[in-house]
Design a protein around this motif. Structure first.
Motif, PDB file in Angstrom:
ATOM      1  N   ALA A   4       0.809  -1.210   0.000  1.00  0.00           N
ATOM      2  CA  ALA A   4       0.000   0.000   0.000  1.00  0.00           C
ATOM      3  C   ALA A   4       0.845   1.264   0.000  1.00  0.00           C
ATOM      4  N   ALA A   5       2.018   1.192   0.617  1.00  0.00           N
ATOM      5  CA  ALA A   5       2.873   2.360   0.707  1.00  0.00           C
ATOM      6  C   ALA A   5       4.307   1.920   0.926  1.00  0.00           C
ATOM      7  N   MET A   6       5.233   2.754   0.494  1.00  0.00           N
ATOM      8  CA  MET A   6       6.640   2.528   0.748  1.00  0.00           C
ATOM      9  C   MET A   6       7.255   3.828   1.224  1.00  0.00           C
ATOM     10  N   GLY A   7       8.282   3.693   2.026  1.00  0.00           N
ATOM     11  CA  GLY A   7       8.905   4.883   2.569  1.00  0.00           C
ATOM     12  C   GLY A   7      10.351   4.667   2.928  1.00  0.00           C
ATOM     13  N   TRP A   8      10.994   5.768   3.243  1.00  0.00           N
ATOM     14  CA  TRP A   8      12.383   5.767   3.665  1.00  0.00           C
ATOM     15  C   TRP A   8      12.487   6.261   5.092  1.00  0.00           C
ATOM     16  N   TYR A   9      13.297   5.579   5.881  1.00  0.00           N
ATOM     17  CA  TYR A   9      13.608   5.944   7.245  1.00  0.00           C
ATOM     18  C   TYR A   9      15.118   6.010   7.392  1.00  0.00           C
ATOM     19  N   ARG A  10      15.574   6.710   8.402  1.00  0.00           N
ATOM     20  CA  ARG A  10      17.004   6.754   8.657  1.00  0.00           C
ATOM     21  C   ARG A  10      17.268   6.700  10.150  1.00  0.00           C
ATOM     22  N   GLN A  11      18.447   6.226  10.486  1.00  0.00           N
ATOM     23  CA  GLN A  11      18.857   6.129  11.873  1.00  0.00           C
ATOM     24  C   GLN A  11      20.303   6.575  11.992  1.00  0.00           C
TER      25      GLN A  11
ATOM     26  N   VAL B  92      11.645   9.651   6.876  1.00  0.00           N
ATOM     27  CA  VAL B  92      12.156  10.661   5.961  1.00  0.00           C
ATOM     28  C   VAL B  92      11.099  11.050   4.936  1.00  0.00           C
ATOM     29  N   ALA B  93      10.523  10.057   4.273  1.00  0.00           N
ATOM     30  CA  ALA B  93       9.512  10.307   3.256  1.00  0.00           C
ATOM     31  C   ALA B  93       8.799   9.008   2.940  1.00  0.00           C
ATOM     32  N   ASP B  94       7.576   9.112   2.444  1.00  0.00           N
ATOM     33  CA  ASP B  94       6.869   7.927   1.998  1.00  0.00           C
ATOM     34  C   ASP B  94       5.979   8.263   0.819  1.00  0.00           C
TER      35      ASP B  94
ATOM     36  N   SER C 206      -1.272   5.200  -4.529  1.00  0.00           N
ATOM     37  CA  SER C 206      -1.950   6.181  -5.365  1.00  0.00           C
ATOM     38  C   SER C 206      -1.044   7.325  -5.789  1.00  0.00           C
ATOM     39  N   GLY C 207       0.169   7.368  -5.242  1.00  0.00           N
ATOM     40  CA  GLY C 207       1.124   8.373  -5.648  1.00  0.00           C
ATOM     41  C   GLY C 207       1.272   9.563  -4.728  1.00  0.00           C
ATOM     42  N   SER C 208       0.505   9.622  -3.663  1.00  0.00           N
ATOM     43  CA  SER C 208       0.642  10.734  -2.736  1.00  0.00           C
ATOM     44  C   SER C 208       1.924  10.585  -1.929  1.00  0.00           C
ATOM     45  N   THR C 209       2.551  11.703  -1.627  1.00  0.00           N
ATOM     46  CA  THR C 209       3.825  11.698  -0.927  1.00  0.00           C
ATOM     47  C   THR C 209       3.733  12.479   0.364  1.00  0.00           C
ATOM     48  N   ASN C 210       4.640  12.163   1.265  1.00  0.00           N
ATOM     49  CA  ASN C 210       4.723  12.850   2.536  1.00  0.00           C
ATOM     50  C   ASN C 210       6.184  12.960   2.923  1.00  0.00           C
ATOM     51  N   TYR C 211       6.598  14.142   3.346  1.00  0.00           N
ATOM     52  CA  TYR C 211       7.975  14.393   3.726  1.00  0.00           C
ATOM     53  C   TYR C 211       8.050  14.829   5.172  1.00  0.00           C
TER      54      TYR C 211
ATOM     55  N   ASP D 253      10.498  16.861   7.476  1.00  0.00           N
ATOM     56  CA  ASP D 253      11.616  17.768   7.734  1.00  0.00           C
ATOM     57  C   ASP D 253      12.684  17.769   6.642  1.00  0.00           C
ATOM     58  N   SER D 254      12.299  17.509   5.422  1.00  0.00           N
ATOM     59  CA  SER D 254      13.267  17.505   4.325  1.00  0.00           C
ATOM     60  C   SER D 254      13.547  18.897   3.775  1.00  0.00           C
ATOM     61  N   LYS D 255      12.619  19.827   3.983  1.00  0.00           N
ATOM     62  CA  LYS D 255      12.760  21.209   3.548  1.00  0.00           C
ATOM     63  C   LYS D 255      13.110  21.322   2.073  1.00  0.00           C
ATOM     64  N   GLY D 256      12.542  20.449   1.258  1.00  0.00           N
ATOM     65  CA  GLY D 256      12.718  20.529  -0.170  1.00  0.00           C
ATOM     66  C   GLY D 256      13.968  19.884  -0.718  1.00  0.00           C
ATOM     67  N   ARG D 257      14.831  19.346   0.116  1.00  0.00           N
ATOM     68  CA  ARG D 257      16.081  18.755  -0.344  1.00  0.00           C
ATOM     69  C   ARG D 257      15.921  17.330  -0.847  1.00  0.00           C
ATOM     70  N   PHE D 258      14.907  16.629  -0.374  1.00  0.00           N
ATOM     71  CA  PHE D 258      14.708  15.230  -0.728  1.00  0.00           C
ATOM     72  C   PHE D 258      13.457  15.075  -1.578  1.00  0.00           C
ATOM     73  N   THR D 259      13.497  14.113  -2.486  1.00  0.00           N
ATOM     74  CA  THR D 259      12.350  13.793  -3.317  1.00  0.00           C
ATOM     75  C   THR D 259      12.184  12.279  -3.386  1.00  0.00           C
ATOM     76  N   ILE D 260      10.992  11.802  -3.059  1.00  0.00           N
ATOM     77  CA  ILE D 260      10.690  10.384  -3.177  1.00  0.00           C
ATOM     78  C   ILE D 260       9.891  10.172  -4.450  1.00  0.00           C
ATOM     79  N   SER D 261      10.186   9.098  -5.155  1.00  0.00           N
ATOM     80  CA  SER D 261       9.484   8.774  -6.381  1.00  0.00           C
ATOM     81  C   SER D 261       9.416   7.268  -6.523  1.00  0.00           C
ATOM     82  N   ARG D 262       8.657   6.814  -7.507  1.00  0.00           N
ATOM     83  CA  ARG D 262       8.516   5.380  -7.711  1.00  0.00           C
ATOM     84  C   ARG D 262       8.440   5.051  -9.188  1.00  0.00           C
ATOM     85  N   ASP D 263       8.798   3.833  -9.497  1.00  0.00           N
ATOM     86  CA  ASP D 263       8.660   3.272 -10.831  1.00  0.00           C
ATOM     87  C   ASP D 263       7.924   1.956 -10.645  1.00  0.00           C
ATOM     88  N   ASN D 264       6.621   1.976 -10.863  1.00  0.00           N
ATOM     89  CA  ASN D 264       5.809   0.797 -10.596  1.00  0.00           C
ATOM     90  C   ASN D 264       6.202  -0.394 -11.471  1.00  0.00           C
TER      91      ASN D 264
END
Length: 115
Positions: A32-39, A48-50, A54-59, A61-72
């Motif tokens: 249903a969703a994929m995301g990135w985490y960091r430690q 970090v982001a997910d 359906s393609g909706s994204t959530n960031y 504290d990235s402040k525009g520096r990070f972008t998450i994308s997918r290739d289905n």
């Protein structure tokens, strides 16, 4: 079952860029969703982001520096990281969540930002 393999980490100078990749295999239609985490050393794992199916994204504290994308077609998600700073150093993990809310984690890939 879902298997996740991350790649793309490494050592970069402050201000540099990296693109992380996470390839999913197995029951990928159940995701249903994929995301990135960091430690970071001595800190708790943080989101970090997910991105949802359906393609909706959530960031977080990235402040525009990070972008998450997918290739289905490739069952792959990416994290483009620009303007990297030392505080971005840590192990980055890929996470997949199924429609049944079961979570799967990758093995992690190390990102080190240092001069």
């Amino acid at each position: 079952q879902v298997q996740l393999v991350e790649s793309g980490g490494g050592l970069v100078q402050p201000g540099g860029s990296l693109r992380l990749s996470c390839v999913a295999s197995g029951s990928t239609l159940s995701i249903a969703a994929m995301g990135w985490y960091r430690q970071a050393p001595g800190k708790q794992r943080e989101a970090v982001a997910d991105i949802t199916s359906s393609g909706s994204t959530n960031y977080k504290d990235s402040k525009g520096r990070f972008t998450i994308s997918r290739d289905n077609a490739k069952n792959t998600v990416y994290l483009q990281m620009n303007s990297l700073q030392p505080e971005d150093t840590g192990v980055y993990y890929c996470k997949a969540t199924t429609y049944a809310t079961r979570a799967y984690w990758g093995q992690g890939t190390q990102v080190t930002v240092s001069s």
